[in-house]
Motif scaffolding. Structure first.
Motif, PDB file in Angstrom:
ATOM      1  N   LEU A 138       0.862  -1.180   0.000  1.00  0.00           N
ATOM      2  CA  LEU A 138       0.000   0.000   0.000  1.00  0.00           C
ATOM      3  C   LEU A 138       0.895   1.225   0.000  1.00  0.00           C
ATOM      4  O   LEU A 138       1.750   1.372   0.884  1.00  0.00           O
ATOM      5  CB  LEU A 138      -0.903   0.012   1.241  1.00  0.00           C
ATOM      6  CG  LEU A 138      -1.703   1.309   1.474  1.00  0.00           C
ATOM      7  CD1 LEU A 138      -2.794   1.469   0.416  1.00  0.00           C
ATOM      8  CD2 LEU A 138      -2.309   1.327   2.884  1.00  0.00           C
ATOM      9  N   ALA A 176      -3.185   5.253  -0.177  1.00  0.00           N
ATOM     10  CA  ALA A 176      -3.892   5.938   0.913  1.00  0.00           C
ATOM     11  C   ALA A 176      -3.379   7.370   0.915  1.00  0.00           C
ATOM     12  O   ALA A 176      -2.271   7.641   1.384  1.00  0.00           O
ATOM     13  CB  ALA A 176      -3.616   5.271   2.256  1.00  0.00           C
ATOM     14  N   GLU A 221      -7.985   7.811   5.144  1.00  0.00           N
ATOM     15  CA  GLU A 221      -7.765   6.714   4.190  1.00  0.00           C
ATOM     16  C   GLU A 221      -6.857   5.625   4.765  1.00  0.00           C
ATOM     17  O   GLU A 221      -7.189   4.440   4.699  1.00  0.00           O
ATOM     18  CB  GLU A 221      -7.191   7.271   2.883  1.00  0.00           C
ATOM     19  CG  GLU A 221      -8.167   8.207   2.164  1.00  0.00           C
ATOM     20  CD  GLU A 221      -7.828   8.400   0.703  1.00  0.00           C
ATOM     21  OE1 GLU A 221      -6.949   7.682   0.188  1.00  0.00           O
ATOM     22  OE2 GLU A 221      -8.445   9.276   0.062  1.00  0.00           O
ATOM     23  N   LEU A 222      -5.723   6.017   5.332  1.00  0.00           N
ATOM     24  CA  LEU A 222      -4.814   5.004   5.893  1.00  0.00           C
ATOM     25  C   LEU A 222      -5.493   4.226   7.011  1.00  0.00           C
ATOM     26  O   LEU A 222      -5.322   3.001   7.134  1.00  0.00           O
ATOM     27  CB  LEU A 222      -3.536   5.666   6.408  1.00  0.00           C
ATOM     28  CG  LEU A 222      -2.496   4.723   7.027  1.00  0.00           C
ATOM     29  CD1 LEU A 222      -2.050   3.649   6.035  1.00  0.00           C
ATOM     30  CD2 LEU A 222      -1.306   5.515   7.552  1.00  0.00           C
ATOM     31  N   TRP A 257      -7.417   1.113   5.883  1.00  0.00           N
ATOM     32  CA  TRP A 257      -6.561  -0.032   5.552  1.00  0.00           C
ATOM     33  C   TRP A 257      -6.022  -0.707   6.807  1.00  0.00           C
ATOM     34  O   TRP A 257      -5.986  -1.941   6.888  1.00  0.00           O
ATOM     35  CB  TRP A 257      -5.395   0.431   4.668  1.00  0.00           C
ATOM     36  CG  TRP A 257      -5.805   0.716   3.262  1.00  0.00           C
ATOM     37  CD1 TRP A 257      -6.225   1.913   2.745  1.00  0.00           C
ATOM     38  CD2 TRP A 257      -5.872  -0.221   2.190  1.00  0.00           C
ATOM     39  NE1 TRP A 257      -6.545   1.787   1.425  1.00  0.00           N
ATOM     40  CE2 TRP A 257      -6.328   0.479   1.043  1.00  0.00           C
ATOM     41  CE3 TRP A 257      -5.581  -1.579   2.068  1.00  0.00           C
ATOM     42  CZ2 TRP A 257      -6.500  -0.132  -0.185  1.00  0.00           C
ATOM     43  CZ3 TRP A 257      -5.747  -2.188   0.825  1.00  0.00           C
ATOM     44  CH2 TRP A 257      -6.206  -1.485  -0.277  1.00  0.00           C
ATOM     45  N   ARG A 266      -8.760  -3.485   6.081  1.00  0.00           N
ATOM     46  CA  ARG A 266      -8.353  -4.004   4.767  1.00  0.00           C
ATOM     47  C   ARG A 266      -6.917  -4.541   4.769  1.00  0.00           C
ATOM     48  O   ARG A 266      -6.301  -4.674   3.711  1.00  0.00           O
ATOM     49  CB  ARG A 266      -8.505  -2.903   3.706  1.00  0.00           C
ATOM     50  CG  ARG A 266      -9.920  -2.340   3.604  1.00  0.00           C
ATOM     51  CD  ARG A 266     -10.045  -1.364   2.453  1.00  0.00           C
ATOM     52  NE  ARG A 266      -9.835  -1.997   1.158  1.00  0.00           N
ATOM     53  CZ  ARG A 266      -9.872  -1.330  -0.006  1.00  0.00           C
ATOM     54  NH1 ARG A 266     -10.086  -0.021  -0.016  1.00  0.00           N
ATOM     55  NH2 ARG A 266      -9.646  -1.979  -1.142  1.00  0.00           N
ATOM     56  N   HIS A 267      -6.381  -4.848   5.956  1.00  0.00           N
ATOM     57  CA  HIS A 267      -4.984  -5.268   6.053  1.00  0.00           C
ATOM     58  C   HIS A 267      -4.720  -6.603   5.357  1.00  0.00           C
ATOM     59  O   HIS A 267      -3.580  -6.911   4.982  1.00  0.00           O
ATOM     60  CB  HIS A 267      -4.554  -5.331   7.520  1.00  0.00           C
ATOM     61  CG  HIS A 267      -5.521  -6.069   8.399  1.00  0.00           C
ATOM     62  ND1 HIS A 267      -5.585  -7.431   8.450  1.00  0.00           N
ATOM     63  CD2 HIS A 267      -6.475  -5.596   9.253  1.00  0.00           C
ATOM     64  CE1 HIS A 267      -6.528  -7.788   9.307  1.00  0.00           C
ATOM     65  NE2 HIS A 267      -7.092  -6.693   9.807  1.00  0.00           N
ATOM     66  N   GLU A 302      -5.490  -7.423   2.474  1.00  0.00           N
ATOM     67  CA  GLU A 302      -5.280  -7.228   1.041  1.00  0.00           C
ATOM     68  C   GLU A 302      -3.846  -6.847   0.693  1.00  0.00           C
ATOM     69  O   GLU A 302      -3.499  -6.773  -0.491  1.00  0.00           O
ATOM     70  CB  GLU A 302      -6.234  -6.138   0.524  1.00  0.00           C
ATOM     71  CG  GLU A 302      -7.710  -6.437   0.753  1.00  0.00           C
ATOM     72  CD  GLU A 302      -8.606  -5.285   0.331  1.00  0.00           C
ATOM     73  OE1 GLU A 302      -8.244  -4.593  -0.657  1.00  0.00           O
ATOM     74  OE2 GLU A 302      -9.642  -5.053   0.981  1.00  0.00           O
ATOM     75  N   ILE A 303      -2.994  -6.582   1.705  1.00  0.00           N
ATOM     76  CA  ILE A 303      -1.636  -6.103   1.431  1.00  0.00           C
ATOM     77  C   ILE A 303      -0.622  -6.858   2.290  1.00  0.00           C
ATOM     78  O   ILE A 303      -0.970  -7.477   3.307  1.00  0.00           O
ATOM     79  CB  ILE A 303      -1.516  -4.591   1.711  1.00  0.00           C
ATOM     80  CG1 ILE A 303      -1.937  -4.278   3.166  1.00  0.00           C
ATOM     81  CG2 ILE A 303      -2.335  -3.785   0.715  1.00  0.00           C
ATOM     82  CD1 ILE A 303      -1.736  -2.841   3.572  1.00  0.00           C
ATOM     83  N   ILE A 331       3.316  -1.642   3.879  1.00  0.00           N
ATOM     84  CA  ILE A 331       3.048  -0.247   3.518  1.00  0.00           C
ATOM     85  C   ILE A 331       4.371   0.438   3.219  1.00  0.00           C
ATOM     86  O   ILE A 331       5.380   0.191   3.901  1.00  0.00           O
ATOM     87  CB  ILE A 331       2.319   0.496   4.657  1.00  0.00           C
ATOM     88  CG1 ILE A 331       1.073  -0.280   5.113  1.00  0.00           C
ATOM     89  CG2 ILE A 331       1.919   1.902   4.229  1.00  0.00           C
ATOM     90  CD1 ILE A 331       0.379   0.324   6.318  1.00  0.00           C
ATOM     91  N   SER A 340     -12.849   3.926  -3.918  1.00  0.00           N
ATOM     92  CA  SER A 340     -13.423   4.341  -2.637  1.00  0.00           C
ATOM     93  C   SER A 340     -13.557   5.854  -2.589  1.00  0.00           C
ATOM     94  O   SER A 340     -12.663   6.580  -3.032  1.00  0.00           O
ATOM     95  CB  SER A 340     -12.546   3.857  -1.475  1.00  0.00           C
ATOM     96  OG  SER A 340     -12.473   2.440  -1.462  1.00  0.00           O
TER      97      SER A 340
END
Length: 608
Positions: free
Chosen positions: A7, A47, A64-65, A68, A72-73, A75-76, A79, A266
């Motif tokens: 991310l 983000a 935004e961050l 995640w 949504r962690h 998905e990655i 960072i 988003s």
């Protein structure tokens, strides 16, 4: 080893959207991409937390961050930031970020290390850090926190300097002004998109022609964006659909929109308390607004009217700043003189002195007067102990004993009129005269006065003369040139003519009949006030005689028609002559006609 899905995260403390010339967000993204490419990893999403301070908001609180980190962690794999200070500014926040990475086995990458060194990474994919990386993280966080405190101190000093010199130091500027860069830094000048709207608010409240609540309703009807929404629109943050698609999810203040053949996008819901007008599964079109329009409230308007910036002066926190000569430091173009601003504050204080009272606007609020004593007509909707339920109607303040200083013998003898007796008479009388004419919206064009600039020039001349005293010839020659320019400026300003405030009338595309049919009583009341129409009425008893109703401005600027309605309700309707000219294009003389209600038509030329 497979490439990591990263991310990309960027952050900027202050950002004004299209008004901001900074390229920092783009440069941060470029640095992150170069780092990922060098590692042969892939940035799968971004983000972008712009206008977000790392001092006041932790990574988990950012618009935004934070999403995640919280939801949504999965998905990655990690960072990447351009630098450590774009991620955190305190030891506590870095420790929280490290604990998050340990728990979910992620990697944290900073593309540029301390003093511009190479990339630095904190790899927690195998769990706990050993002692050395933890120590490094702690030292870096301590350095970031010290730098954050230094930034706070520098910002305070800079803001104080800007205030003392009348410059704009950034942040949220007043709605009716806009920052413009000059040779001496940013200055606040007239915003041509909002200045007239702000002046309209000031003028209505100063002249007591309309309450703030009614002004808000009028602005809502005219679809004027609130100050908050106007700023969001200018910065490109107003929540709108980025493309055609379906609302996939709504969570944590974010609407996710999916579309066939395109990646999900988003949209952050701003302001946070905005009311959504979409739901999951609903189709949306590109550019469609996702939230309902913001509401103009009294609490929105009041602080704008209380701000000393209306006089152009600098008053941070409400405390007026003065220069060395004791004059207010000018920060912006003034909308009004100090005397008018003080009068405005007295009006606001008077209205605030009635706690718990809510002003409800009715059809005749501030336009209807008693035909016997001239007092304002008041509306009453009350429960009665007899008859059928409620009694709804009008009468004057005196007859309803609202004037406490009057004795029973002094009170008006007017009889109350039921609402269903009053409204038909007003409706037929008004619409019979101007119903098929287009409503013209009055827009105040503020006059131009050079008096303030002239006084400023005189003060400047006086200051230069004082400074030139007792100076050696080599120095006094410099002042002589400046004094000559100041005198020339005064002479030029003295010759310039001032102009008075005046109104221009803009077409609305709607007739009086349309507004009456489509609007509420509040809309109709506003229409009557803006048109300058006033009326006087009472319920005539058998033995009462009258020639012309009192309580009405029947001077040469008005034409009056007197109407007798059903149930002996008598009405005198006063219409400004200039309104008649605007709506008919001709001079009209009603001549105080006494017209039976049944004879009113849709054309002024047939009246009387």
């Amino acid at each position: 080893m497979r490439p990591l899905k990263l991310l990309g995260a960027a952050r900027l403390s202050r950002y004004r959207g299209e008004l901001d010339p900074t390229t920092s967000p783009e440069r941060q993204q470029a640095t992150c991409r170069a780092c990922a490419d060098e590692r042969r990893d892939t940035i799968v999403a971004w983000a972008m937390d712009l206008d977000v301070s790392a001092i006041t908001k932790s990574p988990f609180e950012r618009p935004e961050l934070g999403v995640w980190l919280r939801t949504r962690h999965r998905e990655i794999d990690g960072i990447v930031w351009s630098r450590l200070d774009r991620a955190v500014r305190s030891m506590r926040d870095l420790h929280a970020l490290v604990e998050w990475a340990i728990e979910y086995k992620k990697i944290l990458i900073f593309a540029s290390g301390p003093n511009g060194s190479g990339a630095m990474e904190l790899d927690m994919r195998r769990g706990q850090l050993d002692a050395i990386p933890r120590l490094i993280a702690t030292v870096l966080a301590f350095a970031a926190e010290m730098e954050a405190q230094a930034i706070v101190d520098r910002n305070k000093d800079t803001r104080a300097y800007h205030n003392a010199t009348g410059r704009w130091s950034g942040g949220m500027h007043p709605w009716h002004l806009m920052p413009v860069k000059t040779a001496d830094g940013y200055k606040l000048v007239k915003n041509p998109e909002t200045w007239d709207f702000m002046w309209e608010i000031v003028d209505r409240v100063l002249n007591k022609s309309q309450k703030r609540q009614s002004i808000g309703h009028d602005f809502m009807r005219r679809e004027i964006l609130t100050p908050m929404e106007y700023r969001l629109q200018k910065s490109g943050k107003l929540p709108i659909a980025p493309h055609d698609g379906i609302v996939k999810s709504i969570a944590d203040g974010v609407v996710t929109i999916s579309s066939e053949g395109k990646p999900d996008e988003s949209v952050k819901i701003l302001p946070p308390k905005a009311v959504l007008r979409v739901e999951v599964g609903q189709s949306v079109s590109k550019g469609e607004r996702l939230t309902h329009r913001g509401v103009w409230r009294t609490m929105t308007i009041t602080p704008m009217l209380q701000n000393r910036i209306l006089t152009g002066d600098t008053a941070p926190g409400g405390e007026l700043l003065l220069d060395d000569d004791g004059y207010p430091i000018k920060r912006a173009e003034a909308m009004m003189e100090l005397t008018d601003w003080l009068r405005l504050q007295r009006i606001l204080d008077e209205e605030a002195g009635k706690p718990g009272q809510k002003t409800k606007v009715h059809l005749l609020t501030d336009v209807g007067f008693c035909g016997l004593c001239g007092e304002k007509l008041h509306y009453r909707n009350q429960k009665v102990d007899y008859g059928s339920g409620r009694w709804i109607g009008y009468n004057c303040r005196s007859a309803w004993q609202s004037l406490k200083h009057q004795t029973p013998d002094e009170r008006c003898k007017a009889k109350a009129m039921r609402d269903d007796q009053v409204q038909p008479v007003i409706e037929k009388a008004l619409l019979g005269l101007v119903g098929n004419r287009e409503v013209l919206q009055p827009v105040l064009i503020p006059g131009i006065s050079h008096s303030a600039e002239l006084e400023d020039a005189k003060r400047d001349l006086s200051r230069l003369i004082d400074l030139a005293l007792d100076k050696p010839p080599s120095v006094s020659s410099v002042y002589e040139e400046k004094i000559a320019k100041a005198e020339l400026r005064i002479a030029r300003l003295a010759e310039m003519e001032d102009t008075e405030d005046h109104y221009a009338y803009q077409p609305t595309g709607r007739t009086y009949s349309q507004i009456w049919a489509e609007g509420t009583d509040e809309d109709r009341n506003l229409m009557l006030i803006q048109a300058g129409i006033r009326l006087s009425m009472f319920k005539r008893q058998k033995d009462e005689q009258w020639q012309r109703l009192p309580g009405l401005n029947t001077d040469v600027e008005h034409e009056v028609v007197e109407v007798t309605g059903d149930d002996n309700v008598v009405l005198a309707l006063a219409i400004p002559k200039d309104l008649l000219r605007r709506t008919t294009g001709q001079e009209v003389d009603l001549g105080f006609k006494d017209v039976p209600l049944a004879e009113l038509s849709q054309d002024l030329s047939t009246v009387g």
